[in-house]
Design a protein around this motif. Structure first.
Motif, PDB file in Angstrom:
ATOM      1  N   UNK A 170       1.284  10.157  -2.866  1.00  0.00           N
ATOM      2  CA  UNK A 170       0.285   9.517  -2.319  1.00  0.00           C
ATOM      3  C   UNK A 170       0.324   7.951  -3.090  1.00  0.00           C
ATOM      4  N   UNK A 171       0.376   8.134  -4.665  1.00  0.00           N
ATOM      5  CA  UNK A 171       0.138   6.747  -5.635  1.00  0.00           C
ATOM      6  C   UNK A 171       1.413   5.992  -5.139  1.00  0.00           C
ATOM      7  N   UNK A 172       2.565   6.713  -5.003  1.00  0.00           N
ATOM      8  CA  UNK A 172       3.933   5.933  -4.471  1.00  0.00           C
ATOM      9  C   UNK A 172       3.743   4.769  -3.241  1.00  0.00           C
ATOM     10  N   UNK A 173       2.799   5.718  -2.165  1.00  0.00           N
ATOM     11  CA  UNK A 173       2.697   4.809  -0.955  1.00  0.00           C
ATOM     12  C   UNK A 173       1.530   3.623  -1.137  1.00  0.00           C
ATOM     13  N   UNK A 174       0.634   4.059  -1.990  1.00  0.00           N
ATOM     14  CA  UNK A 174      -0.278   2.841  -2.533  1.00  0.00           C
ATOM     15  C   UNK A 174       0.457   1.819  -2.926  1.00  0.00           C
ATOM     16  N   UNK A 175       1.322   1.985  -3.874  1.00  0.00           N
ATOM     17  CA  UNK A 175       2.252   1.003  -4.649  1.00  0.00           C
ATOM     18  C   UNK A 175       2.890   0.115  -3.558  1.00  0.00           C
ATOM     19  N   UNK A 218      -3.538   2.508   7.429  1.00  0.00           N
ATOM     20  CA  UNK A 218      -4.654   1.917   8.124  1.00  0.00           C
ATOM     21  C   UNK A 218      -6.025   2.120   7.303  1.00  0.00           C
ATOM     22  N   UNK A 219      -6.914   0.880   6.956  1.00  0.00           N
ATOM     23  CA  UNK A 219      -7.999   0.826   6.349  1.00  0.00           C
ATOM     24  C   UNK A 219      -7.967   1.936   5.294  1.00  0.00           C
ATOM     25  N   UNK A 220      -7.162   1.159   4.157  1.00  0.00           N
ATOM     26  CA  UNK A 220      -7.137   1.990   2.672  1.00  0.00           C
ATOM     27  C   UNK A 220      -6.543   3.320   2.778  1.00  0.00           C
ATOM     28  N   UNK A 221      -6.041   3.976   4.212  1.00  0.00           N
ATOM     29  CA  UNK A 221      -5.443   5.044   4.127  1.00  0.00           C
ATOM     30  C   UNK A 221      -3.862   4.750   4.280  1.00  0.00           C
ATOM     31  N   UNK A 222      -3.326   5.098   3.268  1.00  0.00           N
ATOM     32  CA  UNK A 222      -1.777   4.480   3.154  1.00  0.00           C
ATOM     33  C   UNK A 222      -0.748   5.414   3.830  1.00  0.00           C
ATOM     34  N   UNK A 223      -1.260   6.713   4.210  1.00  0.00           N
ATOM     35  CA  UNK A 223      -0.375   7.373   5.186  1.00  0.00           C
ATOM     36  C   UNK A 223       0.744   8.031   4.228  1.00  0.00           C
ATOM     37  N   UNK A 224       1.884   8.636   4.817  1.00  0.00           N
ATOM     38  CA  UNK A 224       3.146   9.375   4.277  1.00  0.00           C
ATOM     39  C   UNK A 224       4.248   8.494   4.653  1.00  0.00           C
ATOM     40  N   UNK A 225       4.333   7.782   5.697  1.00  0.00           N
ATOM     41  CA  UNK A 225       5.434   7.187   6.117  1.00  0.00           C
ATOM     42  C   UNK A 225       5.652   5.796   6.139  1.00  0.00           C
TER      43      UNK A 225
END
Length: 851
Positions: free
Chosen positions: A591-596, A612-619
């Motif tokens: 999750x931290x990786x996707x945020x970066x 979307x909307x600060x939800x960075x998802x997994x893909x």
């Protein structure tokens, strides 16, 4: 009147030849209206005649026939030996001959770069090239030894590095660059294999309908009736092992695993692996299988469900059972404080299973590296992978009591191997060595050096600017003899390298492994662009021609997205995230990786972010040169971190078997060393490979997969056209076609065509002589030739359309051998008529299924 009739007849024959060539041309530069659809049509027309090889200048296109075709025997080797490109039809032998001639003529290292999708036939193409080089090079005693070892690498590396996938029954699940070094006289003297990107996750998990690495099934099937079967408790058969049975696929149609195990053992002997070392290898592989059967339950710490499997795995790895159990159910970490406190952190059942799989994958990866290192030692190259020199004399197998009873049941019934010995390797779905003998007389591809039109029937090819070693040969094929007038200098080592790596992959779920594979393929595409399209246009500028660059997709922007430093690319963002992987669970790290990624690469034109909307998802989706690929970030951090817990390393270092100890040379007491990551290793390996390739003369084979079902001679046009697009074949054709279909040095062109001019042109200045010759032929045949077709550079003459070269070749043949020309044109037209008739008569038969 007669002259006019002869001229009309001559023009008619040229037009007929062009019409015939236009349907399935040898060289796609000859396409009259190049497009992705037209290239696909041309490939299909050839494929329907079982002509699976096509050129784009000096680039070879290979379309997988999925069946054996009789074009690789001694007669075909003899046909290509010492032949120049224009005199022979497209074939890997043609490319291999050019590579060997380049090696001997100017002493430069050569590289054969093979690319394409999984199942397109890369591995088979590599074997075909190596077989040709082996057949035509020297045969002294040392050369024979090196050749024997190189030939033995195929069954070894295919068994340990290949697996059945949904796309290919014999898919390479690693990359290798095999270099053969040569003496000044052209004799093989050594070799070196560089391996990278082994898909070690396959050891613990395979998709539905896929298999683990071949060697596991070969061991279980081939050990029946031997001491291995009982010593390693393999009686339950492949279905008794979780690592082999979970996918539901344990066999491959037409493949005898037991017979191939015997072939692997013979190959081990050839490369100098002792019986004792072989025993340890089989013991380790069996240990991996039994390790995979260990199950966990409970909360934290997890407990082992089946102690018998734990004891059996420990027995085979020669470690204490309690040490192995503690290593699996607890992970050892070191705190970041100045005291470096070591802590054993209990694992829950899922975490313990992940640790078990991590150990299994690492054991396999290291025995694979050991195998490559031993092959390199045998070939005389430096080791690649692990340095196991300190285990030069492995201990004898220790006397131990029989192991605990393993999981059981009688093994499934198995038939013996088929009569007549094991089947030929390579029959597992790679392109069987393809094709048919060659096309009818006169379908020879471009004149030498020229990427231009095919030489007229029977006309000797234009000479190469570089002298070819050896003279004309007759009689049975034998290695050519070479004098020492080559480009070699004392101490200057030259080689022919063949790169075989698994191709671009797009699956339903694309994980970290696909990301790494596709990154390397991006780099290979980049070097293809650099050394073909860019260099082609650079040549025009260097020669001072009036040339407007043709646009093409330069995938450098995609490579920078993945590996860049400013801004940091995906790999570097992943490495940065992994610095905290020891203190966070895998999901939190991902999750931290996707945020970066979202914050570091916003709005990149080749990256699609799905959050979307600060939800960075997994893909996230990367727009690769081959198409868009969506990656699931699950376990990206865990797989990138790629460092064993200290407890697992210490467990294996405690093994009573020195051979296994030496697979784990880590210094676990050194807390200052910064752990490497998979991303760092892959970037370094890819960078070193590209650097090596950039110092070689490149030769390209672009492999095409004609259908997804591995059906012999079936051609799915949409699938092929998609590959034509992303391989950049149209851009390659456009640059050559829109620019100049043919080019050669002034002196070569003059020597070839000067007999057409009366009186012959002055030779005081080669450039002026070429201009005189052009003026003469354009004036004499003003209706057929235009001065706009020809342009003089600083050292070369360039001709725009292949038809102009055809016309000059035709006139040359008519002047030097008028009767022979008439007979050859008639024979050519007759053979083409037969080919067209045959093509029409089988159009509805299953010879080539059009989809």
């Amino acid at each position: 009147k007669n002259q006019k009739a002869d001229r009309n007849a001559s023009t008619y024959s040229s037009k007929m030849a062009f019409l015939m060539f236009s349907d399935g041309v040898d060289d796609l530069v000859m396409c009259s209206s190049p497009s992705n659809g037209e290239i696909t049509k041309q490939l299909h027309a050839r494929y329907n005649r079982e002509l699976i090889y096509t050129n784009i200048g000096d680039v070879l296109i290979a379309t997988n026939p999925y069946k054996r075709l009789p074009i690789y025997g001694e007669d075909h080797i003899k046909m290509y030996l010492n032949a120049t490109g224009g005199s022979t039809p497209p074939h890997p032998f043609q490319l291999a001959e050019a590579a060997y001639r380049g090696l001997m003529a100017d002493g430069s290292s050569q590289a054969v770069i093979i690319s394409g999708e999984s199942g397109a036939g890369k591995t088979e193409s590599a074997k075909i090239v190596l077989n040709y080089v082996s057949a035509v090079s020297g045969d002294n005693q040392d050369a024979k030894r090196v050749k024997g070892i190189i030939h033995s690498t195929n069954p070894l590396l295919e068994s340990f590095g290949n697996a059945k996938t949904v796309r290919n029954d014999n898919s390479s699940r690693f990359g290798k660059y095999l270099e053969t070094t040569f003496t000044e006289s052209g004799d093989p003297k050594g070799g070196l294999i560089t391996n990278f990107l082994l898909e070690k996750t396959r050891v613990a998990f395979q998709g539905k309908g896929e298999r683990n690495f071949h060697i596991f099934y070969q061991l279980v099937a081939g050990s029946q009736g031997t001491k291995f079967h009982s010593d390693f408790k393999l009686e339950g058969g492949v279905t008794s092992f979780q690592y082999l049975a979970k996918s539901g696929c344990t066999t491959v149609e037409g493949v005898d695993d037991a017979a191939e195990f015997r072939e692997v053992r013979e190959a081990f002997t050839v490369v100098g692996v002792s019986e004792q070392e072989q025993y340890y290898v089989w013991q380790l592989l069996a240990g991996i299988l039994h390790l995979g059967n260990i199950q966990f339950q409970g909360s934290t710490p997890a407990t082992v469900v089946n102690k018998d499997q734990l004891a059996l795995a420990a027995y085979l790895l020669e470690v204490p059972p309690d040490t192995l159990e503690h290593s699996l159910t607890h992970r050892t970490i070191t705190s970041g404080s100045s005291r470096h406190t070591v802590m054993a952190v209990p694992q829950n059942p899922d975490q313990a299973a992940g640790t078990r799989d991590a150990l299994a994958k690492t054991l396999y990866e290291r025995i694979f590296d050991w195998l490559v290192s031993r092959i390199n030692q045998a070939m005389g190259g430096s080791g690649s992978g692990l340095d196991l020199s300190r285990s030069a004399s492995p201990p004898q197998s220790r006397p131990i009591s029989p192991p605990p009873q393993g999981r059981g049941g009688p093994p499934p019934s198995r038939g013996g191997p088929p009569q007549g010995g094991p089947p030929s390797r390579g029959g597992r779905g790679g392109p069987a060595p393809p094709g048919r003998g060659g096309p009818p007389s006169g379908r020879g591809g471009p004149p030498q050096g020229g990427r231009g039109g095919p030489a007229p029937p029977g006309r000797p090819p234009m000479p190469s600017p570089a002298p070819s070693s050896g003279g004309d040969r007759s009689g049975p094929v034998s290695p050519r003899s070479n004098n020492n007038n080559s480009g070699f200098s004392q101490g200057n080592q030259r080689s022919i390298g063949v790169l075989d790596i698994y191709g671009f992959e797009i699956f339903q779920k694309n994980a970290f492994e696909q990301f790494c594979i596709n990154y390397v393929n991006e780099r290979l595409q980049q070097i293809f662009i650099d050394l073909t399209i860019k260099q082609e246009q650079k040549e025009y500028h260097d020669e001072g021609l009036k040339w407007k660059d043709i646009s093409y997709f330069d995938n450098k922007i995609v490579c920078e997205l993945i590996e860049g430093t400013n801004p940091p690319g995906i790999f570097r963002l992943l490495d940065d995230t992994c610095k905290t992987v020891h203190s966070l669970d895998s999901a939190t790290c991902d999750a931290k990786f996707m945020e970066k990624v979202h914050k570091g690469l916003p709005g990149h034109p080749h990256l699609i972010l799905h959050g979307k909307d600060n939800q960075f998802g997994t893909q996230f989706t990367v727009k690769h040169y081959a198409g868009e690929v969506t990656y699931d970030s699950e376990e990206f951090c865990f797989k990138n971190y790629d460092n064993l817990f200290t407890s697992l390393v210490m467990c294996m270092q405690a093994s009573a078997n020195t051979f296994y100890n030496n697979l784990f040379p880590e210094d676990v007491t050194n807390e200052k060393s910064s752990p490497s990551t998979s991303g760092i290793k892959i970037r370094q390996s890819a960078g070193a490979l590209m650097q090596k390739l950039s110092h070689c003369t490149p030769h390209y084979i672009r492999c095409i997969k004609p259908n997804t079902k591995k059906t012999p001679m079936s051609f799915t046009s949409d699938l092929v056209e998609h590959q034509v697009k992303y391989l950049g074949l149209l851009e390659n054709v456009r640059v050559k076609r829109a620019g100049y279909a043919y080019r050669h040095y002034f002196n070569v062109f003059l020597n070839r065509f000067k007999v057409l001019m009366e009186p012959q042109p002055t030779m005081n200045s080669e450039g002026a002589g070429c201009q005189d010759l052009i003026n003469f032929v354009c004036q004499k045949w003003s209706k057929e030739l235009s001065k706009d077709e020809f342009e003089l550079g600083k050292t070369k003459i360039f001709v725009k359309s292949p038809e102009s070269i055809w016309f000059l070749e035709e006139k040359l043949e008519q002047k030097t051998d008028p009767e022979g020309w008439k007979l050859k044109v008639k024979a050519f037209k007759d053979s083409e008529a037969k080919a067209k008739k045959a093509q029409g008569s089988v159009g509805l038969k299953p010879k080539c299924i059009i989809q």
